[in-house]
Design an enzyme around this catalytic site. Structure first.
Site, short mmCIF file in Angstrom:
data_model
loop_
_atom_site.label_atom_id
_atom_site.label_comp_id
_atom_site.label_asym_id
_atom_site.label_seq_id
_atom_site.Cartn_x
_atom_site.Cartn_y
_atom_site.Cartn_z
N ASP A 85 42.00 43.87 38.03
CA ASP A 85 41.88 42.02 38.39
C ASP A 85 40.85 42.30 36.77
OD1 ASP A 85 42.69 39.75 38.20
OD2 ASP A 85 41.03 40.02 40.28
N LYS B 58 52.20 42.78 40.47
CA LYS B 58 50.90 43.37 40.31
C LYS B 58 50.78 44.98 41.02
CE LYS B 58 46.52 39.84 39.24
NZ LYS B 58 45.68 39.72 39.39
#
Lengths: 935, 330
Positions: free
Chosen positions: A381, A733
């Site tokens: 991230d 993701k």
């Protein structure tokens, strides 16, 4: 399915819903033994060992004393059973404590002190300040005249800031005494585990007449295990109790992760099992043949002429038992033991303590340390992981004028300060949006200083910056906001809050200026969510330039906008909004649709730029891990330009000409397809060149690529060492992680926020950064660390050592089992293939336990290379990634290994033979006495 | 340095923190060419002498091995040896003589050697009852003795195939017409006599069945003194083995002619086994066995060879220590 909760109705719901008894126990006293045994025997290895142990009870075929197998088996079972029992007992104790806690509950109109486990659905529960909430409640009253209360939800989502909760409008203003007698019905969905949604309705019965069905949201609830803060008292109706609360439902047991090594061990075990069967069959046939040809001649063996029907099976079964030690019984226990020690080493490591916060690293999952040494892809991230997530307002652009470009800090830009002092209307409007378009709660301390409780770091930065520019958000009293600007106090009434969602990418508030009664919509959001909706005729070019310029500096941008609403326009919309808010199905989507109707024709006020600094040591860490052959993917919800800038500044990608950035974009399928093919072509050409090629893809293109061109995208993913995916949602993701996992890569996902949880759980290894966005990620993760830079140590030191140690230990376990087994097999050729054991029971057990299992556990202290060497030459990790234990093709390796063991035991056997044959004598006192069989 | 500093310093070096930080002191031998060569040379120089001494000890042992199982069958019976050995009416005595090749120093051990005899066969090796051997008359715990546990509904002591197949050839030695005294005491393990075979257990109902295996036992002597049985019952791990028969406590000179009168009772003909008589002296290392010495010499000389090869390699193409260009990724 819906649930109807009748408030204060003691009888109706008793049978329908469970009481508030919490039970996290897996077992009861009675079912512990059968259930635990059943669980243990559902594993193949244990079934196998049980079968062997049972066969050994048949004295005709057992080569050794049955105790030599039953002993270890019972020991191993007892160890895991007592561990389970101990855990379960602790769970029982904590359940009991929670269940027997005393709470105030209304019974027959009177408040009574009862145990928490006796709360039923529909009961009214009273809480005092700092009380823990015993079950999921719908608020109906608080001490606050505006019906507000504050809760701390740390136990639920790890966020330590206070959240406001409000009573539903229907209950507003009900008298304290009347609250005891209130009747009504709450229509709510069946229990689920979503702690951010509660789509329900409330209708009160006479005398509390309210025509409307009152919509309830999560804002009207206080959930189990939260704490009531800053509120004298609050009361609510129990809607979900016991194990059916939101917390109870989400308390699922995550699927255990299996390491590559575990999978390999299982495979090897299977292969050895097959091999064992082959050996048993060959030896069994040979034994039967030998028996019929040779043994019948040997009068001293006295073989009966006619044997029982199972005679043919006896010798193969004997060999099965002899060879059963080929599969090491101790491997699971030793591995569990050393693995928990690896985890402890991570917990203890003084070099991985975050000294700023004092948080040490922690291994939640103790079973997968060696996978750390085999990581091939790291999905990271950006915000809060690579950066500090400490937002500072740096620049802004208000109606075409750039502030802060010279000094790099708009708060010190005299131009802006002058404009503020001169109350320039554009600037004032801009600051107003900064100050009140948010969900921040100002808290006034006793000294008069104001601090802000914000859920989002961006909002926090904006409100603080506004305060420094003399636009102080001073007080929030129910719906009335108070702002002090240059000495004057301005009041606004908040009419609606259109909350931020990652799909809408903007949030708005509708406020009414208390001075002139004007209704204004104030919005802030991502550029693509605001600028296209500017009113016709507004020049947005400068804003677009500003956004681009800021993004290139790696700053986070937000566009601020406002629109004046007509009274009737608002009223009309408000009805729609209310209706959407009270739907039970697809509420989120309906609300978004309704919001869309209001959020258009913006007057864009300006752009803010917020800086988020890189964490210490991020570039070095990425460079080192990159050298170790690990590929990095950055998955961020942020804008493309910002993401690329951050990627450049932390060595993620190299600038031209060393590096090359390929863009995949497009709005339609065709465009994405063409762009994908182009990138793939370039990638194939450059894959031989020593050039850092990375591709950049945004959420929209990714969605299309994953849906329609999965194959091409997978190929791209394999070719590319670096990728930047921006504007991606949490589920995307997770999808990307899934994609790489499906290509048989070991993936590690690292993140800090709630939006990373899914990817963390999906990845082979999830690492959470216990950061400022709460502990959600850290809780879901297998490892939690304080700073990104600890990842280097986690992988290169802990991961690598763990891998090497486990590899050694498991290889050794198989090795020692095969050695002793092959000795037995070779011995059987010189003992008439009759299945005699060369070793007696005690020696066998001692060999398995004392000689070869316990001493090798010392290998957990083994360090093949010093930490410094590994850090200096991270390339050494290649050997772990390639898998020392998992040489391909695995079966060839397996048979090589087998051959080695075989020849080794042949030597041993041959040595024994050579010593025996000439002086096979059992002589007292004088001679070297070599008699291996002792009865 | 303040007290607290010292405290943390000490804390940092406490054994537990060394353990938790994985920094326990350790030695890490680096295998430089010099070290490897020296180690191999060292091993060679230790092992070769040890091997030579061991070989010498083994060669100092004088051993005489005489196979007698075929020679002891009279010519007419050679076609069908099995019926010869099973026929009780034919006398089984036989004699053989040999010349002592070298001076043999007392004590001289007498062994009988059996080849192709599977004392390690599972069915055979399990067929005994240790409990009975120690405690005697006990109806229970003799099920393991199958198929020789009872006869005429009475338990056999000692039961089991092993005891039942007791070796029963006997030997008498004559030198220069005088009988050589053979000491047949103390041929079994002391621990066996003391702890495994009972002092109050007497043979009972032994070899009384229809099928008679090997030797008989004197029912008046307790099992702990039946040393032939004790030796026989310590089963051999390999199919060719020697068992101690007795000791001659006189020296034998070179060219002494020894005549052995033996009773060739034991049947090895049905399964093609061999019977041999062995006379052997001992050294400090035991009997004649070259293996240990050869193994030492072999390991030692291969170490020296490896050391020489390594030295040559090292001299011809020396490799510098700490040269990072050897790293595979450089």
């Amino acid at each position: 399915m819906k649930r109807y909760v009748y408030i204060n109705d003691n009888e109706s719901s008793h049978e329908l819903y469970c009481d508030n008894r919490i039970s996290n126990r897996k077992y009861t006293v009675l079912n512990f033994l059968p259930k635990n045994l059943w669980e243990q025997f559902s594993r193949f290895m244990n079934q196998y060992f049980l079968l062997i142990a049972c066969l050994q009870l048949w004295s005709l075929i057992t080569p050794v004393n049955p105790a030599s197998t039953w002993g270890p088996l019972i020991f191993i079972f007892a160890v895991s059973a007592s561990k389970e029992a101990w855990d379960d007992y602790n769970r029982y104790l904590s359940d009991k404590k929670a269940n027997e806690k005393l709470v105030w509950v209304v019974r027959q109109g009177i408040r009574k002190h009862i145990q928490a486990q006796d709360i039923h659905v529909g009961n009214i529960v009273w809480l005092r300040e700092n009380d823990e909430v015993p079950c999921d409640l719908v608020l109906i009253g608080t001490s606050d005249p505006q019906g507000l209360c504050y809760v701390e939800t740390a136990a639920l989502d790890g966020e330590t800031d206070l959240k406001t909760r409000v009573i539903p409008s229907a209950c507003m203003g009900i008298d304290f005494e009347l609250l005891h007698k209130i009747k009504g019905v709450i229509e709510c969905p069946n229990p689920d585990k979503d702690i951010t949604r509660f789509d329900a309705n409330l209708r009160l019965f006479p005398p509390f007449i309210d025509n409307d069905v009152c919509p309830l949201t999560i804002k009207n609830t206080i959930l189990q295990s939260c704490y009531l803060r800053n509120t004298e008292w609050a009361c609510g109706v129990a809607v979900y109790t016991g194990n059916e609360t939101k917390l109870g439902m989400s308390r699922g047991i995550p699927e255990p992760k299996l390491t590559a090594m575990d999978a390999m061990i299982d495979k090897l075990t299977g292969a050895i099992f097959v091999f064992q069967i082959v050996v048993v069959m060959v030896l069994g046939i040979a034994g039967n043949v030998w028996k019929d040809t040779e043994a019948r001649k040997q009068w001293y063996v006295q073989y009966p002429i006619e044997g029982p029907w199972y005679e043919l099976l006896v010798i193969p079964l004997r060999f099965e038992l002899l060879c059963s030690i080929m599969i090491p019984i101790s491997i699971k226990v030793s591995l569990d033991l050393v693995k928990s020690l690896y985890a402890k080493f991570i917990d203890w490591d003084a070099e991985m303590i975050d000294y700023e916060t004092g948080i040490p690293s922690h291994a939640t999952n103790t079973a997968i340390s060696e996978d750390l040494g085999q990581v091939e892809y790291i999905m990271t991230d950006k915000t809060g992981t690579l950066t500090e997530n400490r937002m500072i307002f740096r620049r802004c652009c208000i109606s075409g004028v750039f502030y802060g470009n010279e000094s790099g800090d708009a708060l010190k830009d005299t131009k802006l300060l002058n404009a503020v002092a001169g109350s320039s209307p554009d600037v004032v409007q801009f600051l107003t949006v900064m100050a009140i378009c948010n969900t921040v709660v100002p808290i006034k301390s006793k000294t008069g200083a104001i601090s802000y409780k914000a859920q989002s770091q961006d909002e926090d930065a904006l409100v603080n910056a506004a305060a420094q520019l003399h636009m102080v958000y001073a007080n929030k009293n129910a719906n009335i906001l108070e702002i002090r600007f240059n000495g004057s106090v301005i009041k606004y009434e908040v009419l609606e809050i259109l909350e931020f969602t990652s799909d809408r990418k903007r949030m708005s508030v509708v406020v009414k200026d208390c001075q002139n009664g004007k209704i204004v919509l104030l919005s802030k959001g991502a550029d693509e969510a605001i600028l296209p909706f500017a009113y016709v005729g507004q020049q947005t070019r400068t804003f677009i330039e500003a956004v681009e310029q800021y993004a290139q500096l790696g700053l986070r941008t937000l566009c601020l906008a406002c629109r004046e609403l007509r009274e009737d326009e608002y009223q009309e919309w408000s009805l729609l909004f209310k209706e959407a808010s009270s739907t039970l199905v697809d509420r989120e989507w309906r609300i978004a649709e309704v919001c869309q109707r209001l959020e258009h024709d913006f007057e864009v006020l300006g752009v803010t730029a917020i800086e988020d600094r890189l964490q210490d040591g991020v570039p070095e860490t990425i460079e080192t891990l990159r050298k170790a052959g690990i590929n990095f993917w950055m998955l961020t919800g942020d804008k493309q330009n910002t993401a690329i800038q951050i990627a450049l500044s932390c060595n993620f990608i190299s600038p031209e000409p060393k590096g090359q950035l390929l863009l995949i974009d497009g709005k339609t399928e065709d465009e994405v397809c063409r762009s994908l093919e182009r990138v793939l072509l370039t990638m194939r050409i450059t894959s031989s060149e020593p050039k850092d090629v990375a591709f950049v893809v945004d959420g929209w293109a990714l969605e299309i690529a994953l849906k329609h061109y999965r194959k091409a995208f997978t190929e791209l993913a394999i070719l590319s060492r670096t990728a930047i995916c921006c504007r991606v949602t949490p589920s995307q993701k997770a999808q990307l992680v899934e994609l790489l996992k499906s290509c048989d890569y070991r993936t590690l996902a690292i993140g800090d926020g709630g939006n990373d949880v899914r990817m963390i759980q999906q990845a082979d290894i999830g690492v959470g950064i216990s950061g400022r966005e709460g502990l959600q990620a850290a809780r879901a993760a297998d490892y939690s660390i304080g700073k990104f830079r600890f990842l280097k140590r986690l992988i290169l030191v802990h991961g690598r050592y763990s891998y090497n140690r486990t590899a050694f230990l498991s290889q050794y376990s198989f090795y020692k089992s095969l050695v002793i087994c092959f000795i037995q097999i070779f011995f059987s050729f010189i003992s008439g293939v009759s299945g005699t054991s060369l070793f007696n029971s005690v020696s066998l057990m001692a060999y398995n336990v004392f000689y070869t299992s316990i001493p090798v556990l010392v290998s957990v202290l083994d360090k093949d290379l010093s930490e410094g060497t590994v850090m200096q030459h991270p390339q050494i990790l290649f050997y772990c990634q390639a898998g020392r234990f998992t040489v391909s093709p695995p079966f060839l390796a397996f048979f090589l290994l087998l051959y080695n063991r075989a020849s080794e035991s042949e030597y041993i056997c041959w040595m024994v033979w050579s010593i025996f044959v000439p002086c096979n004598c059992c002589v007292c006192d004088h001679h070297t006495c070599l008699c291996l069989r002792e009865k | 340095m303040t007290d607290t500093d010292r405290g943390t310093q000490r804390d940092r070096h406490s054994a537990f923190s060394l353990f938790t930080q994985q920094s326990l002191p350790a030695c890490k031998p680096v295998l430089t060419p010099e070290w490897v060569i020296m180690t191999f040379l060292f091993i060679g120089f230790i092992f070769i002498p040890v091997g030579l001494v061991t070989l010498r000890a083994s060669h100092s042992v004088v051993e005489i091995v005489e196979r007698y199982d075929i020679g002891c069958v009279p010519e007419p019976f050679r076609i069908d040896k099995v019926s010869y050995i099973q026929d009780d009416s034919i006398p089984k005595n036989c004699s053989l003589s040999f010349k002592v090749p070298k001076y043999m120093k007392a004590p001289i051990y007498i062994y009988y050697q059996l080849d192709n005899y599977y004392q390690n066969h599972r069915r055979y090796v399990k067929s005994r009852s240790d409990k009975q051997l120690l405690h005697g008359q006990n109806e229970h715990g003799i099920s393991s003795c199958q198929p020789v546990e009872v006869n005429n509904d009475r338990p056999i002591i000692p039961c089991g195939l092993i005891a039942w197949s007791l070796f029963n050839d006997t030997f008498t030695f004559i030198r220069n017409r005088a009988e050589l005294k053979v000491n047949r005491k103390n041929i079994a393990w002391k621990s066996d006599r003391g702890h495994k075979f009972g002092k109050n257990v007497y043979p009972f109902n032994f070899q009384n069945g229809t099928l008679i295996g090997g030797g008989k036992l004197n029912p008046t002597i307790p099992l702990s003194d039946q040393e032939d049985l004790i030796v026989w019952m310590r089963t051999s791990a390999l199919p060719s083995f020697r068992k101690l028969y007795g000791r001659i406590e006189k020296d034998l000179d070179v060219d002494d002619v020894v005549v052995v009168h033996l009773m060739n009772n034991y049947n090895t003909y049905s399964f093609g086994g061999k019977k041999k008589l062995v006379l052997s002296t001992t050294s400090w290392l035991g009997g004649k066995n070259d293996f240990l010495g050869l193994a030492y010499v072999f390991i030692g000389s291969s170490s020296v060879t490896i050391a020489v090869v390594f030295t040559l390699l090292h001299l011809l193409s020396p490799r510098h220590y700490e040269d990072t260009s050897y790293l595979p990724w450089n």
